[in-house]
Design a protein around this motif. Structure first.
Motif, PDB file in Angstrom:
ATOM      1  N   GLN A 144       0.834  -1.202   0.000  1.00  0.00           N
ATOM      2  CA  GLN A 144       0.000   0.000   0.000  1.00  0.00           C
ATOM      3  C   GLN A 144       0.879   1.266   0.000  1.00  0.00           C
ATOM      4  O   GLN A 144       0.583   2.230  -0.719  1.00  0.00           O
ATOM      5  N   LEU A 145       1.964   1.190   0.780  1.00  0.00           N
ATOM      6  CA  LEU A 145       2.902   2.330   0.822  1.00  0.00           C
ATOM      7  C   LEU A 145       3.482   2.603  -0.553  1.00  0.00           C
ATOM      8  O   LEU A 145       3.576   3.763  -0.991  1.00  0.00           O
ATOM      9  N   VAL A 146       3.861   1.500  -1.229  1.00  0.00           N
ATOM     10  CA  VAL A 146       4.433   1.642  -2.577  1.00  0.00           C
ATOM     11  C   VAL A 146       3.410   2.244  -3.520  1.00  0.00           C
ATOM     12  O   VAL A 146       3.719   3.171  -4.301  1.00  0.00           O
ATOM     13  N   GLN A 147       2.206   1.739  -3.448  1.00  0.00           N
ATOM     14  CA  GLN A 147       1.159   2.209  -4.376  1.00  0.00           C
ATOM     15  C   GLN A 147       0.846   3.696  -4.138  1.00  0.00           C
ATOM     16  O   GLN A 147       0.519   4.423  -5.069  1.00  0.00           O
ATOM     17  N   ASN A 148       0.937   4.076  -2.881  1.00  0.00           N
ATOM     18  CA  ASN A 148       0.595   5.482  -2.560  1.00  0.00           C
ATOM     19  C   ASN A 148       1.753   6.451  -2.807  1.00  0.00           C
ATOM     20  O   ASN A 148       1.562   7.653  -2.713  1.00  0.00           O
ATOM     21  N   ASN A 159       4.202   8.863  -4.350  1.00  0.00           N
ATOM     22  CA  ASN A 159       4.080   9.744  -5.510  1.00  0.00           C
ATOM     23  C   ASN A 159       5.368   9.805  -6.348  1.00  0.00           C
ATOM     24  O   ASN A 159       5.333  10.232  -7.500  1.00  0.00           O
ATOM     25  N   GLN A 160       6.466   9.402  -5.746  1.00  0.00           N
ATOM     26  CA  GLN A 160       7.743   9.502  -6.454  1.00  0.00           C
ATOM     27  C   GLN A 160       7.941   8.405  -7.491  1.00  0.00           C
ATOM     28  O   GLN A 160       8.787   8.506  -8.352  1.00  0.00           O
ATOM     29  N   LEU A 161       7.157   7.333  -7.323  1.00  0.00           N
ATOM     30  CA  LEU A 161       7.292   6.215  -8.272  1.00  0.00           C
ATOM     31  C   LEU A 161       6.388   6.431  -9.475  1.00  0.00           C
ATOM     32  O   LEU A 161       5.245   6.879  -9.320  1.00  0.00           O
ATOM     33  N   THR A 162       6.950   6.091 -10.641  1.00  0.00           N
ATOM     34  CA  THR A 162       6.109   6.194 -11.834  1.00  0.00           C
ATOM     35  C   THR A 162       5.208   4.977 -11.888  1.00  0.00           C
ATOM     36  O   THR A 162       5.439   3.968 -11.202  1.00  0.00           O
ATOM     37  N   ALA A 163       4.199   5.052 -12.723  1.00  0.00           N
ATOM     38  CA  ALA A 163       3.254   3.938 -12.875  1.00  0.00           C
ATOM     39  C   ALA A 163       3.976   2.701 -13.359  1.00  0.00           C
ATOM     40  O   ALA A 163       3.673   1.571 -12.924  1.00  0.00           O
ATOM     41  N   ALA A 164       4.974   2.921 -14.260  1.00  0.00           N
ATOM     42  CA  ALA A 164       5.731   1.780 -14.795  1.00  0.00           C
ATOM     43  C   ALA A 164       6.518   1.088 -13.694  1.00  0.00           C
ATOM     44  O   ALA A 164       6.532  -0.161 -13.614  1.00  0.00           O
ATOM     45  N   ASP A 165       7.150   1.923 -12.824  1.00  0.00           N
ATOM     46  CA  ASP A 165       7.913   1.335 -11.706  1.00  0.00           C
ATOM     47  C   ASP A 165       6.994   0.516 -10.779  1.00  0.00           C
ATOM     48  O   ASP A 165       7.336  -0.575 -10.334  1.00  0.00           O
ATOM     49  N   LYS A 166       5.851   1.126 -10.518  1.00  0.00           N
ATOM     50  CA  LYS A 166       4.876   0.433  -9.634  1.00  0.00           C
ATOM     51  C   LYS A 166       4.450  -0.897 -10.241  1.00  0.00           C
ATOM     52  O   LYS A 166       4.353  -1.914  -9.557  1.00  0.00           O
ATOM     53  N   GLU A 167       4.203  -0.852 -11.547  1.00  0.00           N
ATOM     54  CA  GLU A 167       3.720  -2.070 -12.232  1.00  0.00           C
ATOM     55  C   GLU A 167       4.775  -3.168 -12.194  1.00  0.00           C
ATOM     56  O   GLU A 167       4.481  -4.334 -11.935  1.00  0.00           O
ATOM     57  N   GLU A 168       6.050  -2.728 -12.436  1.00  0.00           N
ATOM     58  CA  GLU A 168       7.147  -3.688 -12.426  1.00  0.00           C
ATOM     59  C   GLU A 168       7.294  -4.317 -11.035  1.00  0.00           C
ATOM     60  O   GLU A 168       7.406  -5.535 -10.877  1.00  0.00           O
TER      61      GLU A 168
END
Lengths: 180, 179
Positions: free
Chosen positions: B100-104, B106-115
């Motif tokens: 949840q922390l990762v998903q929330n 803001n510094q991570l791009t959507a691509a990073d989150k997906e990976e």
């Protein structure tokens, strides 16, 4: 004394319980005529009475273990014969008691003492001429010695009906006898 | 009882005037009495039934004894299952919180989150497989260790990611300070 009557033919009964055919035959010899007459008084037909008495003896001998000398063997056997005879009449759908106007005749003792009925053969003839329902109740009360509680059990009627029917039957019998 | 009734009862003998056909009736009675009643042999008297009953009782006792003494391996299974349940609850909570922390973040791009989440999905699939193996009662201790290891990997992965994010954040925030 009552105890002695209950244990009449005890040794024969006990041997019969074990299946001893000779003892069973001796009991049969002792009671067959009495039972046949009881059945004939109810049924009036020789063949029917024979069937009923035969069945009664067979049932009695097969269920002799249940006989615990609460009455004499004869009384026990007679009850079987009477029950079977009454059931036979029920199966044939013959009316056992006339149910009309039976509620209000408890005091119909009228004329009874005046009856010219001391000729017992007339009485016998009069009983045979009674309607079937009256005949049953006269037989049970006067000849078999049943009280009204026992009659109510056997016939499936109330005690008061038994009493009133008996009084009506007796009145009718007197009328018949006086007319003979 | 009146005189009329008494008179009849006293003369009851008159009413006994029928003679039974004794011989014929007795023949019928004897015939019915001689009919062999169906022979009833109580089941417990039959030797075959006795043997069968003995076998059933013996099997029953053996079953009970066997279950009592050799059924014990099931207990560790229940114990391990309970242990797994406790571990599962602990790590699942931890992982969910960190995901949840990762998903929330803001510094991570959507691509990073997906990976990142795709790694997590792979680890999830591995975890499910391990749980199945656990149910099949393979080597419980080893499977349990593998499950714990799976969770640790996930947590480590998340912690590393979060640490990297925090480090970059600290660098950005500390640029004005000179120690």
């Amino acid at each position: 004394m009552e105890t002695e009557i209950r244990f009449t033919h005890r040794s024969l009964v006990e041997r019969s319980k074990t299946g001893d055919r000779t003892s069973q035959y001796q009991l049969y010899e002792l009671y067959v005529d009495a039972m046949y007459n009881v059945s004939m008084r109810f049924l009036g037909i020789k063949e029917d009475a024979e069937d009923i008495v035969q069945d009664s003896f067979v049932d009695a001998f097969k269920n002799l273990d249940r006989f615990k000398y609460e009455s004499s063997f004869g009384a026990w056997l007679k009850r079987i014969v009477i029950n079977k005879s009454i059931n036979h009449l029920k199966v044939k759908r013959l009316p056992l008691t006339s149910m009309d106007e039976h509620e209000y005749h408890l005091t119909d003792e009228v004329e009874i003492e005046k009856v010219n009925a001391m000729d017992i053969l007339k009485v016998k003839s009069g009983i045979e001429k009674l309607p079937l329902g009256y005949k049953q109740i006269i037989n049970l009360y006067l000849l078999e010695g049943y009280d009204h509680n026992e009659i109510s059990d056997v016939l499936g009627i109330t005690t008061s009906t038994s009493k009133s029917q008996y009084h009506r039957a007796k009145k009718k019998l007197v009328e018949i006898i006086n007319g003979l | 009882m009146d005189q009329f009734e008494k008179h009849i009862r006293d003369n009851k003998a008159v009413f006994v005037d029928h003679k039974a056909d004794r011989a014929k009736m007795w023949a019928n009675i004897a015939a019915q009495l001689n009919e062999n009643p169906p022979k009833v042999v109580p089941l417990w008297k039959s030797p075959m039934v006795r043997i069968a009953a003995s076998i059933v009782i013996l099997l029953g006792i053996t079953g009970i004894v066997g279950f009592t003494f050799f059924g014990n391996p099931n207990t560790p299974t229940h114990y391990v299952s309970k242990e797994l349940q406790d571990i599962d609850m602990h790590y699942k909570g931890l992982v969910t919180y960190q995901v949840q922390l990762v998903q929330n973040n803001n510094q991570l791009t959507a691509a990073d989150k997906e990976e990142f989440l795709s790694f997590m999905v792979e680890l999830d699939a591995e975890y499910e497989q391990l749980k199945l193996e656990m149910r099949n009662n393979l080597d419980n201790e080893q499977v349990l260790a593998a499950i714990v290891s799976n969770y640790r990997k996930r947590i480590e992965l998340i912690e590393n990611l979060l640490q990297q994010l925090n480090e970059s954040k600290i660098k950005e925030e500390d640029y004005g300070y000179t120690l």
